[in-house]
Design an enzyme around this catalytic site. Structure first.
Site, PDB file in Angstrom:
ATOM      1  N   GLU A 143       4.902   8.924 -22.508  1.00 16.93           N
ATOM      2  CA  GLU A 143       5.414   7.575 -22.290  1.00 16.93           C
ATOM      3  C   GLU A 143       4.350   6.511 -22.548  1.00 16.93           C
ATOM      4  O   GLU A 143       4.610   5.507 -23.215  1.00 16.93           O
ATOM      5  CB  GLU A 143       5.944   7.430 -20.858  1.00 16.93           C
ATOM      6  CG  GLU A 143       7.292   8.076 -20.622  1.00 16.93           C
ATOM      7  CD  GLU A 143       8.439   7.301 -21.255  1.00 16.93           C
ATOM      8  OE1 GLU A 143       8.201   6.170 -21.743  1.00 16.93           O
ATOM      9  OE2 GLU A 143       9.564   7.815 -21.267  1.00 16.93           O
ATOM     10  N   SER A 144       3.159   6.712 -22.012  1.00  9.61           N
ATOM     11  CA  SER A 144       2.138   5.661 -22.048  1.00  9.61           C
ATOM     12  C   SER A 144       0.742   6.180 -22.355  1.00  9.61           C
ATOM     13  O   SER A 144      -0.206   5.388 -22.321  1.00  9.61           O
ATOM     14  CB  SER A 144       2.104   4.952 -20.699  1.00  9.61           C
ATOM     15  OG  SER A 144       1.693   5.861 -19.672  1.00  9.61           O
TER      16      SER A 144
END
Length: 283
Positions: A143-144
Protein backbone atom coordinates in the site's frame (compact mmCIF):
# COMPACT_ATOMS: atom_id res chain seq x y z
CA UNK A 1 1.28 23.43 14.15
CA UNK A 2 0.19 23.72 17.82
CA UNK A 3 1.62 21.07 20.11
CA UNK A 4 0.98 20.64 23.85
CA UNK A 5 3.89 19.39 25.94
CA UNK A 6 4.71 19.66 29.60
CA UNK A 7 5.34 23.36 29.06
CA UNK A 8 1.78 24.60 28.80
CA UNK A 9 0.53 27.54 26.78
CA UNK A 10 -3.00 28.39 27.98
CA UNK A 11 -3.73 30.66 25.03
CA UNK A 12 -3.23 27.89 22.48
CA UNK A 13 -6.18 25.73 21.39
CA UNK A 14 -6.24 22.10 22.45
CA UNK A 15 -7.83 20.05 19.65
CA UNK A 16 -9.48 16.72 20.45
CA UNK A 17 -7.15 14.76 18.18
CA UNK A 18 -3.99 16.09 19.79
CA UNK A 19 -2.99 12.89 21.59
CA UNK A 20 -2.98 10.93 18.36
CA UNK A 21 -1.17 13.75 16.61
CA UNK A 22 1.59 13.77 19.20
CA UNK A 23 2.00 10.01 18.94
CA UNK A 24 2.51 10.32 15.20
CA UNK A 25 4.92 13.24 15.47
CA UNK A 26 7.08 11.68 18.15
CA UNK A 27 7.13 8.20 16.56
CA UNK A 28 8.33 9.70 13.27
CA UNK A 29 11.01 11.69 15.12
CA UNK A 30 12.19 8.57 16.98
CA UNK A 31 15.33 8.12 14.91
CA UNK A 32 16.13 11.79 14.38
CA UNK A 33 19.34 13.44 15.50
CA UNK A 34 17.39 15.80 17.69
CA UNK A 35 16.67 12.98 20.11
CA UNK A 36 20.15 11.56 19.82
CA UNK A 37 21.42 14.21 22.23
CA UNK A 38 19.33 12.78 25.08
CA UNK A 39 20.94 10.42 27.57
CA UNK A 40 17.64 9.14 28.91
CA UNK A 41 15.85 6.10 27.52
CA UNK A 42 12.43 7.70 27.27
CA UNK A 43 10.64 11.01 27.31
CA UNK A 44 7.07 11.61 28.45
CA UNK A 45 4.55 14.15 27.24
CA UNK A 46 1.56 14.83 29.48
CA UNK A 47 -1.62 15.81 27.63
CA UNK A 48 -4.49 17.93 28.84
CA UNK A 49 -6.76 14.88 29.12
CA UNK A 50 -4.38 13.14 31.54
CA UNK A 51 -2.92 10.74 28.99
CA UNK A 52 0.83 10.33 28.97
CA UNK A 53 2.69 9.59 25.76
CA UNK A 54 5.89 7.64 26.41
CA UNK A 55 8.40 7.98 23.59
CA UNK A 56 11.28 5.51 23.63
CA UNK A 57 14.48 7.25 22.62
CA UNK A 58 17.18 4.66 23.08
CA UNK A 59 17.09 0.92 23.66
CA UNK A 60 13.52 -0.13 24.29
CA UNK A 61 12.37 -2.97 26.48
CA UNK A 62 9.75 -5.39 25.22
CA UNK A 63 6.47 -4.79 26.99
CA UNK A 64 5.28 -7.49 29.42
CA UNK A 65 2.14 -8.06 27.37
CA UNK A 66 4.20 -8.80 24.31
CA UNK A 67 6.75 -10.99 26.08
CA UNK A 68 4.24 -13.30 27.75
CA UNK A 69 3.91 -16.45 25.69
CA UNK A 70 6.27 -15.07 23.05
CA UNK A 71 9.25 -17.34 22.35
CA UNK A 72 10.30 -15.57 19.16
CA UNK A 73 13.35 -14.10 20.87
CA UNK A 74 14.57 -10.81 19.51
CA UNK A 75 13.45 -11.28 15.90
CA UNK A 76 10.10 -9.76 14.97
CA UNK A 77 10.15 -11.51 11.58
CA UNK A 78 10.07 -14.92 13.31
CA UNK A 79 7.16 -13.74 15.45
CA UNK A 80 5.37 -12.46 12.35
CA UNK A 81 5.67 -15.83 10.58
CA UNK A 82 4.17 -17.73 13.50
CA UNK A 83 0.79 -16.11 12.86
CA UNK A 84 0.71 -16.83 9.12
CA UNK A 85 -2.41 -18.70 8.01
CA UNK A 86 -3.12 -17.62 4.41
CA UNK A 87 -2.40 -19.92 1.48
CA UNK A 88 0.52 -18.50 -0.50
CA UNK A 89 1.19 -21.69 -2.47
CA UNK A 90 -1.83 -21.59 -4.76
CA UNK A 91 -1.24 -22.70 -8.33
CA UNK A 92 -2.54 -19.50 -9.88
CA UNK A 93 -0.79 -17.85 -12.81
CA UNK A 94 -1.24 -14.34 -11.43
CA UNK A 95 0.34 -15.35 -8.11
CA UNK A 96 3.25 -17.10 -9.81
CA UNK A 97 3.96 -14.03 -11.94
CA UNK A 98 4.02 -11.78 -8.89
CA UNK A 99 6.35 -14.18 -7.09
CA UNK A 100 8.70 -14.21 -10.04
CA UNK A 101 8.94 -10.42 -9.92
CA UNK A 102 10.34 -10.64 -6.37
CA UNK A 103 13.05 -13.23 -7.03
CA UNK A 104 16.50 -11.82 -6.27
CA UNK A 105 15.19 -8.37 -5.31
CA UNK A 106 17.56 -7.89 -2.36
CA UNK A 107 17.62 -4.10 -2.62
CA UNK A 108 13.82 -4.02 -2.52
CA UNK A 109 13.53 -6.17 0.59
CA UNK A 110 16.29 -4.19 2.34
CA UNK A 111 14.45 -0.94 1.63
CA UNK A 112 11.13 -2.33 2.86
CA UNK A 113 12.64 -3.70 6.07
CA UNK A 114 14.35 -0.39 6.75
CA UNK A 115 11.02 1.42 6.59
CA UNK A 116 8.92 -1.29 8.24
CA UNK A 117 11.05 -1.66 11.36
CA UNK A 118 9.51 1.48 12.91
CA UNK A 119 5.89 0.31 12.63
CA UNK A 120 5.82 -3.46 12.02
CA UNK A 121 5.81 -4.29 15.74
CA UNK A 122 2.60 -2.33 16.14
CA UNK A 123 0.97 -4.00 13.11
CA UNK A 124 1.92 -7.50 14.24
CA UNK A 125 0.87 -6.91 17.85
CA UNK A 126 -2.52 -5.53 16.84
CA UNK A 127 -3.14 -8.47 14.47
CA UNK A 128 -2.24 -10.92 17.24
CA UNK A 129 -4.48 -9.13 19.73
CA UNK A 130 -7.41 -9.46 17.33
CA UNK A 131 -6.47 -13.04 16.36
CA UNK A 132 -6.13 -12.04 12.70
CA UNK A 133 -3.71 -13.57 10.19
CA UNK A 134 -0.43 -11.78 10.78
CA UNK A 135 0.16 -11.63 7.04
CA UNK A 136 -2.17 -8.61 7.19
CA UNK A 137 0.65 -6.70 8.91
CA UNK A 138 2.39 -6.80 5.53
CA UNK A 139 -0.39 -5.00 3.67
CA UNK A 140 1.35 -1.61 4.10
CA UNK A 141 4.26 -3.07 2.10
CA UNK A 142 2.16 -2.93 -1.06
CA UNK A 143 0.00 0.00 0.00
CA UNK A 144 2.61 2.55 1.06
CA UNK A 145 5.98 0.77 1.28
CA UNK A 146 5.48 1.37 5.03
CA UNK A 147 5.72 5.14 4.61
CA UNK A 148 3.22 6.91 6.95
CA UNK A 149 3.48 10.08 4.87
CA UNK A 150 2.62 8.38 1.56
CA UNK A 151 -0.08 10.10 -0.49
CA UNK A 152 -1.59 8.70 -3.68
CA UNK A 153 -3.07 10.53 -6.65
CA UNK A 154 -6.52 9.62 -5.32
CA UNK A 155 -5.64 11.29 -1.98
CA UNK A 156 -5.27 7.99 -0.13
CA UNK A 157 -2.88 8.62 2.74
CA UNK A 158 -0.79 6.90 5.38
CA UNK A 159 0.54 3.41 5.97
CA UNK A 160 -2.79 1.83 5.04
CA UNK A 161 -3.73 4.31 2.28
CA UNK A 162 -7.20 5.29 3.46
CA UNK A 163 -9.10 7.54 1.09
CA UNK A 164 -10.74 10.49 2.90
CA UNK A 165 -14.31 9.14 3.01
CA UNK A 166 -13.40 5.64 4.17
CA UNK A 167 -11.05 7.11 6.75
CA UNK A 168 -13.83 9.22 8.24
CA UNK A 169 -16.18 6.24 8.19
CA UNK A 170 -13.70 4.36 10.39
CA UNK A 171 -13.08 7.23 12.79
CA UNK A 172 -9.94 8.74 11.28
CA UNK A 173 -10.14 12.47 11.93
CA UNK A 174 -8.86 14.74 9.16
CA UNK A 175 -8.28 18.44 9.69
CA UNK A 176 -5.74 21.11 8.83
CA UNK A 177 -3.52 20.19 11.80
CA UNK A 178 -4.07 16.44 12.14
CA UNK A 179 -4.71 13.61 9.71
CA UNK A 180 -5.30 10.34 11.57
CA UNK A 181 -4.71 8.42 8.36
CA UNK A 182 -1.02 9.22 8.91
CA UNK A 183 -1.16 8.24 12.59
CA UNK A 184 0.41 4.75 12.77
CA UNK A 185 -1.67 3.63 15.78
CA UNK A 186 -5.04 5.08 14.75
CA UNK A 187 -4.74 4.00 11.12
CA UNK A 188 -3.62 0.47 12.01
CA UNK A 189 -6.61 0.01 14.30
CA UNK A 190 -8.95 1.42 11.65
CA UNK A 191 -7.45 -0.78 8.93
CA UNK A 192 -7.98 -3.93 10.98
CA UNK A 193 -11.51 -2.81 11.79
CA UNK A 194 -12.19 -2.38 8.09
CA UNK A 195 -10.51 -5.63 7.02
CA UNK A 196 -12.35 -7.58 9.73
CA UNK A 197 -15.64 -6.09 8.57
CA UNK A 198 -14.91 -7.01 4.95
CA UNK A 199 -13.96 -10.55 5.92
CA UNK A 200 -17.24 -10.90 7.83
CA UNK A 201 -19.11 -9.79 4.69
CA UNK A 202 -17.34 -11.99 2.16
CA UNK A 203 -16.13 -14.83 4.42
CA UNK A 204 -12.83 -14.88 2.53
CA UNK A 205 -9.61 -12.99 3.19
CA UNK A 206 -8.84 -12.90 -0.53
CA UNK A 207 -12.21 -11.27 -1.26
CA UNK A 208 -11.78 -8.98 1.75
CA UNK A 209 -8.42 -7.81 0.41
CA UNK A 210 -9.92 -7.27 -3.04
CA UNK A 211 -12.68 -5.19 -1.45
CA UNK A 212 -10.11 -3.21 0.52
CA UNK A 213 -8.57 -2.24 -2.80
CA UNK A 214 -11.60 -1.83 -5.08
CA UNK A 215 -14.42 -1.28 -2.60
CA UNK A 216 -17.00 -3.78 -1.34
CA UNK A 217 -19.55 -2.66 -3.92
CA UNK A 218 -17.24 -3.56 -6.81
CA UNK A 219 -16.57 -7.03 -5.40
CA UNK A 220 -20.26 -7.63 -4.61
CA UNK A 221 -21.26 -6.76 -8.17
CA UNK A 222 -18.61 -9.11 -9.58
CA UNK A 223 -19.91 -11.93 -7.38
CA UNK A 224 -23.47 -11.21 -8.49
CA UNK A 225 -22.44 -11.36 -12.16
CA UNK A 226 -20.73 -14.71 -11.71
CA UNK A 227 -23.68 -16.14 -9.83
CA UNK A 228 -26.00 -15.10 -12.67
CA UNK A 229 -23.74 -16.91 -15.13
CA UNK A 230 -23.43 -20.01 -12.97
CA UNK A 231 -19.72 -19.38 -12.37
CA UNK A 232 -17.60 -19.73 -9.25
CA UNK A 233 -17.53 -16.73 -6.94
CA UNK A 234 -14.10 -17.06 -5.33
CA UNK A 235 -11.60 -14.23 -5.84
CA UNK A 236 -9.67 -16.02 -8.58
CA UNK A 237 -12.83 -16.52 -10.65
CA UNK A 238 -14.04 -12.92 -10.58
CA UNK A 239 -13.54 -10.26 -13.22
CA UNK A 240 -12.36 -7.19 -11.33
CA UNK A 241 -10.49 -3.98 -12.19
CA UNK A 242 -6.96 -4.63 -13.45
CA UNK A 243 -5.37 -3.15 -10.32
CA UNK A 244 -7.42 -5.44 -8.10
CA UNK A 245 -6.68 -8.47 -10.28
CA UNK A 246 -3.01 -7.93 -9.42
CA UNK A 247 -3.47 -6.63 -5.86
CA UNK A 248 -4.20 -9.88 -4.02
CA UNK A 249 -1.55 -11.91 -5.89
CA UNK A 250 0.99 -9.20 -5.15
CA UNK A 251 0.10 -9.24 -1.45
CA UNK A 252 0.30 -13.04 -1.27
CA UNK A 253 3.64 -12.97 -3.09
CA UNK A 254 5.03 -10.55 -0.49
CA UNK A 255 3.72 -12.82 2.29
CA UNK A 256 5.40 -15.80 0.61
CA UNK A 257 8.63 -13.81 0.43
CA UNK A 258 8.54 -13.08 4.16
CA UNK A 259 7.63 -16.70 4.88
CA UNK A 260 10.47 -18.23 2.87
CA UNK A 261 13.05 -15.70 1.66
CA UNK A 262 15.44 -18.46 0.58
CA UNK A 263 12.92 -19.49 -2.07
CA UNK A 264 13.27 -16.00 -3.55
CA UNK A 265 17.06 -15.96 -3.36
CA UNK A 266 17.12 -13.07 -0.88
CA UNK A 267 18.29 -12.60 2.69
CA UNK A 268 16.01 -11.11 5.31
CA UNK A 269 17.60 -9.16 8.13
CA UNK A 270 16.05 -9.43 11.56
CA UNK A 271 13.95 -6.65 13.09
CA UNK A 272 14.13 -6.14 16.87
CA UNK A 273 11.06 -7.61 18.54
CA UNK A 274 10.25 -4.51 20.57
CA UNK A 275 8.03 -1.42 20.27
CA UNK A 276 9.29 1.93 19.08
CA UNK A 277 6.53 3.79 20.87
CA UNK A 278 3.75 3.11 23.33
CA UNK A 279 1.02 4.93 25.25
CA UNK A 280 0.02 4.64 28.89
CA UNK A 281 -2.79 6.30 30.82
CA UNK A 282 -2.35 8.07 34.14
CA UNK A 283 -4.59 6.98 37.05
Amino acid sequence: MPVNTKKKHPVMPRPSGLSRHLLTVFSLMFCSVAFAMSDTSAETVTLSNGQVIVVNLADTVESPAASRGNDSGNDLIIRLRKGFSLDTELNEDRLQRQKQLLVGKQAYIDRILSRAQRHLYLSVSEAERRQLPTELALLPVIESAYDPMALSRSQAAGLWQFIPDTGRLYGLEQSWYYDARRDPLASTQAAYDYLSKLNSIFNSWELALAAYNAGPGTVSRAIKRNKALGLATDYWSLKLPAETMAYVPRFLAVAALFKSPDSFNVRMASIPNRPNYRTVNTP
